[in-house]
Write a protein that holds these residues in place. Structure first.
Motif, PDB file in Angstrom:
ATOM      1  N   SER A  13       0.913  -1.218   0.069  1.00 27.94           N
ATOM      2  CA  SER A  13      -0.035   0.184  -0.005  1.00 27.94           C
ATOM      3  C   SER A  13       0.879   1.135  -0.013  1.00 27.94           C
ATOM      4  N   ALA A  14       0.262   2.459  -0.354  1.00 24.68           N
ATOM      5  CA  ALA A  14       0.779   3.644  -0.214  1.00 24.68           C
ATOM      6  C   ALA A  14       1.455   3.980   1.117  1.00 24.68           C
ATOM      7  N   PHE A  15       0.928   3.311   2.138  1.00 22.67           N
ATOM      8  CA  PHE A  15       1.348   3.814   3.561  1.00 22.67           C
ATOM      9  C   PHE A  15       2.600   2.741   4.021  1.00 22.67           C
ATOM     10  N   THR A  16       3.111   1.659   3.191  1.00 21.92           N
ATOM     11  CA  THR A  16       4.140   1.036   3.277  1.00 21.92           C
ATOM     12  C   THR A  16       5.542   1.844   3.130  1.00 21.92           C
ATOM     13  N   ARG A  17       6.241   1.924   4.160  1.00 24.20           N
ATOM     14  CA  ARG A  17       7.606   2.831   4.156  1.00 24.20           C
ATOM     15  C   ARG A  17       8.731   1.937   4.054  1.00 24.20           C
ATOM     16  N   ASN A  18       8.944   0.639   4.122  1.00 25.30           N
ATOM     17  CA  ASN A  18      10.190  -0.047   4.193  1.00 25.30           C
ATOM     18  C   ASN A  18      10.397  -1.046   3.276  1.00 25.30           C
ATOM     19  N   LYS A  19       9.756  -0.493   2.020  1.00 24.33           N
ATOM     20  CA  LYS A  19       9.876  -1.273   0.797  1.00 24.33           C
ATOM     21  C   LYS A  19      10.101  -0.189  -0.398  1.00 24.33           C
ATOM     22  N   THR A  20      10.684  -0.572  -1.433  1.00 28.02           N
ATOM     23  CA  THR A  20      10.933   0.011  -2.619  1.00 28.02           C
ATOM     24  C   THR A  20       9.876   0.098  -3.470  1.00 28.02           C
ATOM     25  N   ASP A  21       9.599   0.952  -4.439  1.00 27.09           N
ATOM     26  CA  ASP A  21       8.569   1.047  -5.251  1.00 27.09           C
ATOM     27  C   ASP A  21       8.390  -0.394  -6.219  1.00 27.09           C
ATOM     28  N   GLU A  22       9.713  -0.957  -6.677  1.00 30.13           N
ATOM     29  CA  GLU A  22       9.681  -2.416  -7.217  1.00 30.13           C
ATOM     30  C   GLU A  22       9.224  -3.357  -6.372  1.00 30.13           C
ATOM     31  N   GLU A  23       9.915  -3.262  -5.000  1.00 28.44           N
ATOM     32  CA  GLU A  23       9.303  -4.216  -4.204  1.00 28.44           C
ATOM     33  C   GLU A  23       7.896  -4.318  -3.905  1.00 28.44           C
ATOM     34  N   LYS A  24       7.231  -3.246  -3.767  1.00 30.85           N
ATOM     35  CA  LYS A  24       5.604  -3.072  -3.585  1.00 30.85           C
ATOM     36  C   LYS A  24       4.952  -3.511  -5.042  1.00 30.85           C
ATOM     37  N   ALA A  25       5.594  -3.256  -5.965  1.00 31.33           N
ATOM     38  CA  ALA A  25       4.839  -3.702  -7.353  1.00 31.33           C
ATOM     39  C   ALA A  25       4.955  -5.247  -7.318  1.00 31.33           C
ATOM     40  N   GLU A  26       6.021  -5.846  -7.102  1.00 30.29           N
ATOM     41  CA  GLU A  26       6.059  -7.274  -6.837  1.00 30.29           C
ATOM     42  C   GLU A  26       5.119  -7.832  -6.049  1.00 30.29           C
ATOM     43  N   ALA A  27       5.128  -7.282  -4.697  1.00 29.51           N
ATOM     44  CA  ALA A  27       4.170  -7.845  -3.631  1.00 29.51           C
ATOM     45  C   ALA A  27       2.921  -7.858  -4.012  1.00 29.51           C
ATOM     46  N   ARG A  28       2.347  -6.594  -4.680  1.00 33.82           N
ATOM     47  CA  ARG A  28       1.072  -6.352  -5.078  1.00 33.82           C
ATOM     48  C   ARG A  28       0.467  -7.290  -6.488  1.00 33.82           C
ATOM     49  N   LYS A  29       1.519  -7.453  -7.312  1.00 39.99           N
ATOM     50  CA  LYS A  29       1.077  -8.556  -8.112  1.00 39.99           C
ATOM     51  C   LYS A  29       0.979  -9.975  -7.736  1.00 39.99           C
ATOM     52  N   GLU A  30       1.788 -10.287  -6.781  1.00 33.72           N
ATOM     53  CA  GLU A  30       1.760 -11.641  -6.042  1.00 33.72           C
ATOM     54  C   GLU A  30       0.426 -11.854  -5.251  1.00 33.72           C
ATOM     55  N   TRP A  31       0.043 -10.788  -4.755  1.00 33.69           N
ATOM     56  CA  TRP A  31      -1.266 -10.665  -3.777  1.00 33.69           C
ATOM     57  C   TRP A  31      -2.351 -10.897  -4.904  1.00 33.69           C
ATOM     58  N   PHE A  32      -2.434 -10.047  -5.713  1.00 37.18           N
ATOM     59  CA  PHE A  32      -3.621 -10.154  -6.720  1.00 37.18           C
ATOM     60  C   PHE A  32      -3.722 -11.303  -7.552  1.00 37.18           C
ATOM     61  N   ASP A  33      -2.869 -11.785  -8.146  1.00 39.77           N
ATOM     62  CA  ASP A  33      -2.504 -12.807  -8.924  1.00 39.77           C
ATOM     63  C   ASP A  33      -2.642 -14.170  -8.268  1.00 39.77           C
ATOM     64  N   THR A  34      -2.133 -14.392  -6.837  1.00 45.46           N
ATOM     65  CA  THR A  34      -2.072 -15.533  -6.465  1.00 45.46           C
ATOM     66  C   THR A  34      -2.589 -15.830  -4.902  1.00 45.46           C
ATOM     67  N   ASP A  35      -2.294 -14.791  -4.096  1.00 42.89           N
ATOM     68  CA  ASP A  35      -2.455 -14.956  -2.591  1.00 42.89           C
ATOM     69  C   ASP A  35      -4.293 -14.760  -2.516  1.00 42.89           C
ATOM     70  N   MET A  36      -4.864 -13.410  -2.848  1.00 41.96           N
ATOM     71  CA  MET A  36      -6.244 -13.126  -2.884  1.00 41.96           C
ATOM     72  C   MET A  36      -7.067 -14.121  -3.515  1.00 41.96           C
ATOM     73  N   PRO A  37      -6.955 -14.861  -4.622  1.00 42.97           N
ATOM     74  CA  PRO A  37      -7.768 -15.487  -5.418  1.00 42.97           C
ATOM     75  C   PRO A  37      -7.739 -16.906  -4.576  1.00 42.97           C
ATOM     76  N   GLU A  38      -6.726 -17.194  -3.732  1.00 42.26           N
ATOM     77  CA  GLU A  38      -6.796 -18.497  -2.994  1.00 42.26           C
ATOM     78  C   GLU A  38      -7.518 -18.255  -1.952  1.00 42.26           C
ATOM     79  N   LEU A  39      -7.357 -17.236  -1.033  1.00 46.44           N
ATOM     80  CA  LEU A  39      -8.154 -16.763  -0.221  1.00 46.44           C
ATOM     81  C   LEU A  39      -9.731 -16.600  -0.274  1.00 46.44           C
ATOM     82  N   LEU A  40     -10.005 -16.039  -1.453  1.00 48.67           N
ATOM     83  CA  LEU A  40     -11.392 -15.948  -1.922  1.00 48.67           C
ATOM     84  C   LEU A  40     -11.917 -17.135  -2.105  1.00 48.67           C
ATOM     85  N   GLY A  41     -11.298 -18.136  -2.782  1.00 49.07           N
ATOM     86  CA  GLY A  41     -11.680 -19.408  -3.245  1.00 49.07           C
ATOM     87  C   GLY A  41     -12.151 -20.209  -1.781  1.00 49.07           C
ATOM     88  N   LYS A  42     -11.606 -19.903  -0.754  1.00 47.28           N
ATOM     89  CA  LYS A  42     -11.648 -20.750   0.493  1.00 47.28           C
ATOM     90  C   LYS A  42     -13.023 -20.173   0.997  1.00 47.28           C
TER      91      LYS A  42
END
Length: 253
Positions: free
Chosen positions: A148-177
């Protein structure tokens, strides 16, 4: 003497009928007051519950300066002690009897019980709360992911990677449950039983009331969850909710 007293009562009533009627008329019921910032934030689900139930209330808002996020009215409220029940934070709900309730989830559950959205038994209520907590788990997991925009301990590249992983993998898995749960507990368009409950509102908030920048990605992450989307659509199509969403004030988040 008896005749005199009766005549006197009739004369008094005739002279001031409006006073007699005023004394007999019941007082208008006071409204619940919801105190929060002039944003959606942690109080928006409460506002949607009011809209869903068609209940009037006092939507008391503390204005925020968008340039520095200062809120003098909020600071004044803290200093006055009116936010003490939420440890000098917002939101706080105040009942007509003056009872103050802190913590957004406690307020949501109070309103849901008051508006008949918690089922018919303690077991119903427990299952409804269980589903709502699953939705909160998803939101908490997204925050821990740290993109999120409030995250302060990551670079923009690291946040972009985390975001992609969340929406592509993590969130779909949790929603499926959660999808599997509501298929067991509910029916088409409802998370529990055959009528609207607090769980439905929690699902709607998770899938539909996210940040504007996240809506397309959230829709994609949930596209296989037909039951969850049907539930969110049921809430969104409610007349009171639809009216509120079209009229609510614009806010930063």
């Amino acid at each position: 003497m008896k005749f005199f007293l009766i005549a006197l009562a009739v004369i008094v009533t005739w002279i001031s009928p409006s006073s007699a009627l005023a004394a007999a008329a019941p007082a208008a019921p006071a409204k619940l007051t919801l105190k929060y910032f002039d944003i959606r934030g942690a109080a928006e689900t409460c506002r949607v519950l009011f809209a869903l139930a068609g209940q009037d209330y006092d939507d008391h808002r503390y204005e925020i300066d968008p340039t520095n996020f200062d809120s003098p009215t909020f600071l004044a409220a803290k200093e006055s002690g009116e936010l003490r029940m939420n440890l000098n934070r917002a939101p706080v709900l105040v009942t007509p009897d003056g009872v103050a309730i802190g913590q957004s989830k406690a307020i949501e559950r109070y309103l849901s019980r008051k508006f008949g959205l918690m089922g018919q038994s303690p077991e119903d209520e427990a299952v409804i709360e269980c589903i709502a907590e699953h939705c909160r788990d998803v939101k908490d997991a997204a925050m821990r992911k740290g993109f999120s925009a409030f995250t302060r301990n990551k670079t923009d590249e690291e946040k972009a990677e985390a975001r992609k992983e969340w929406f592509d993998t993590d969130m779909p898995e949790l929603l499926g449950k959660i999808e599997a749960v509501v298929k067991e507990t509910g029916t088409d368009g409802y998370a529990f039983g055959t009528s609207t409950s607090y769980a439905d509102v929690a699902i709607w908030a998770l899938l539909r009331d996210c940040q504007a920048a996240d809506r397309a990605d959230t829709a994609k992450a949930s596209e296989e969850c037909k039951a969850l989307n049907a539930i969110a659509d049921t809430i969104a199509s409610n007349e009171g909710v639809s009216k509120w969403l079209s009229e609510r004030p614009e806010s930063m988040f």
